[in-house]
Design an enzyme around this catalytic site. Structure first.
Site, PDB file in Angstrom:
ATOM      1  N   ASP A  50       0.820  -1.230  -0.060  1.00 11.43           N
ATOM      2  CA  ASP A  50       0.058  -0.157   0.074  1.00 11.43           C
ATOM      3  C   ASP A  50       0.933   1.310  -0.042  1.00 11.43           C
ATOM      4  OD1 ASP A  50       0.812  -0.123   2.394  1.00 11.43           O
ATOM      5  OD2 ASP A  50      -1.072  -0.227   3.583  1.00 11.43           O
TER       6      ASP A  50
ATOM      7  N   LEU B  17      -3.309  -6.645   1.303  1.00 16.10           N
ATOM      8  CA  LEU B  17      -3.115  -6.780   0.071  1.00 16.10           C
ATOM      9  C   LEU B  17      -1.764  -6.405  -0.654  1.00 16.10           C
ATOM     10  CD1 LEU B  17      -6.567  -5.072  -0.594  1.00 16.10           C
ATOM     11  CD2 LEU B  17      -6.167  -7.441  -0.419  1.00 16.10           C
TER      12      LEU B  17
ATOM     13  N   CYS C  52     -22.693  -4.778  -0.471  1.00 14.50           N
ATOM     14  CA  CYS C  52     -23.284  -4.200   0.815  1.00 14.50           C
ATOM     15  C   CYS C  52     -24.645  -3.869   0.685  1.00 14.50           C
ATOM     16  CB  CYS C  52     -22.606  -2.718   0.827  1.00 14.50           C
ATOM     17  SG  CYS C  52     -20.804  -2.863   1.348  1.00 14.50           S
TER      18      CYS C  52
ATOM     19  N   LYS D  17      15.265   3.892  22.057  1.00 14.51           N
ATOM     20  CA  LYS D  17      15.810   2.598  21.843  1.00 14.51           C
ATOM     21  C   LYS D  17      15.013   1.597  22.372  1.00 14.51           C
ATOM     22  CE  LYS D  17      19.918  -0.286  23.223  1.00 14.51           C
ATOM     23  NZ  LYS D  17      21.218  -0.366  23.888  1.00 14.51           N
TER      24      LYS D  17
END
Length: 382
Positions: free
Chosen positions: A136, A171, A190, A283
């Site tokens: 991405d 992905l 949907c 750190k």
């Protein structure tokens, strides 16, 4: 020839540890360009996206003679198998699910590298075949590639929703000059459901798969400046990311995948004690949290979010820690956020009010001064 190769790749991908794979053409995604331009014009983008819109839409601009794109999905857990230890009097924060386990960018890159090596091996190391893997952070829009490659459909929350794993998938995609037969794209399922839109606490979702990304809580937890005050109560005790639009999605009901050891969360890391994070060194932060995708912006945004989470959880035991932040922390954002938190936790406390008044006189950052004034006024009015 290529159909046989495709079947071999599909079979081999399972051995490599890829949960879902699909193929699509490298044709332009030009139908997305008007929407991308509109999003940019409306200031609905975050700046984290690849900035060249044409390169996001036209694969031929980023790869020589592209023929196909291979899309892969890796399923990640939605539930922890163990819980962190309860510590009396201590509050914990939460990293969103997409930041559980090893940084998914690294896991995806590993799987794609293995897949490319496998393709080269079964293609007898053909020197003419080429590949460009990306996640991405690359140019292409991964959900658009995955939808067109048949892995799933893009929901109203803008996420890819797969039949097997819901939207709990990472992905990646590989552009190649191999002309594979494309798979069939998935249509949106949907229907009339708007749960993700209705439950989004900031109204970031536009209802058509797009969002005003600057209003998304996931984005807000990743910024480095002062978080706008309207968003602070809404993150609750989440210190990185947001899962709400996934949690309410009916397609995610009962989805919980535990296929990859790298993705299994360490409860003490993904639900850490809040107060110790305020004084953690660079750190120590890198050692403990560096493996997470949620560490990519460093400790400052996380520490700011920790202060907000402490205020949202009404943890008055954190007041000494917040006073210390104002007295000792050189970063204006941390001091300002601590002042805001003390305005909530110090209601009716004259000593905290006097401390903030004294600290205001020493503060030289104008934006942070406003936070101190607002905190003092909040103590006065409650």
């Amino acid at each position: 020839m290529y159909n046989t190769l495709k079947e071999q790749i599909i079979a081999g991908s399972k051995e490599i540890g890829i949960d879902k794979i699909g193929f699509t053409s490298a044709d332009p995604f030009d139908h997305l360009k008007p929407s991308l331009l509109e999003q940019k014009e409306n200031n609905h983008t975050t700046g984290f996206e690849h900035q060249n819109i044409d390169e996001r839409v036209y694969p031929e601009l980023i790869f020589d003679q592209p023929k196909s794109i291979i899309s892969i999905a890796l399923a990640y857990p939605s539930r922890m198998t163990t819980r962190p230890e309860k510590v009396r009097g201590e509050k914990r924060g939460k990293f969103a699910r997409a930041s559980w386990g090893t940084d998914y960018h690294d896991v995806l890159k590993d799987r794609m590298a293995k897949l490319i090596a496998y393709i080269q091996e079964i293609s007898q190391d053909d020197p003419d075949i080429t590949f460009k893997p990306m996640v991405d952070t690359g140019e292409l829009i991964d959900v658009a590639v995955a939808q067109r490659a048949g892995l799933g459909f893009i929901g109203k929350n803008g996420l890819l929703i797969t039949e097997e794993f819901g939207s709990y998938v990472y992905l990646g995609e590989i552009i190649t000059n191999i002309p594979f037969e494309p798979d069939t794209p998935k249509e949106n399922q949907c229907g009339s459901c708007t749960k993700c839109v209705d439950y989004c606490p900031t109204s970031a979702l536009l209802g058509d798969g797009r969002m005003n990304a600057t209003r998304c809580l996931s984005y807000q937890t990743q910024t480095k400046g002062m978080m706008p005050e309207e968003f602070r109560p809404k993150i609750r005790t989440i210190i990185y990311g947001c899962d709400i639009c996934q949690e309410v999605c009916p397609f995610n009901k009962g989805k919980d995948s535990h296929f990859h050891d790298e993705m299994e969360p360490d409860p003490e890391i993904v639900q850490p004690l809040l107060k110790p994070l305020l004084t953690i060194s660079n750190k120590e932060f890198k050692t403990k949290f560096g493996i997470l995708a949620g560490s990519w912006r460093g400790k400052k945004p996380i520490q700011r979010n920790v202060i907000i989470a402490l205020a949202n959880s009404r943890d008055k035991t954190a007041i000494p820690n917040l006073l210390q932040c104002i007295e000792e922390d050189p970063r204006p954002v941390i001091r300002g956020t601590a002042a805001w938190a003390l305005g909530i936790l110090g209601q009716g406390n004259d000593a905290i009010k006097e401390f903030l008044i004294d600290s205001l006189e020493k503060e030289d950052d104008q934006e942070i001064k406003i936070e101190f004034v607002n905190a003092i006024n909040k103590i006065d009015t409650n």
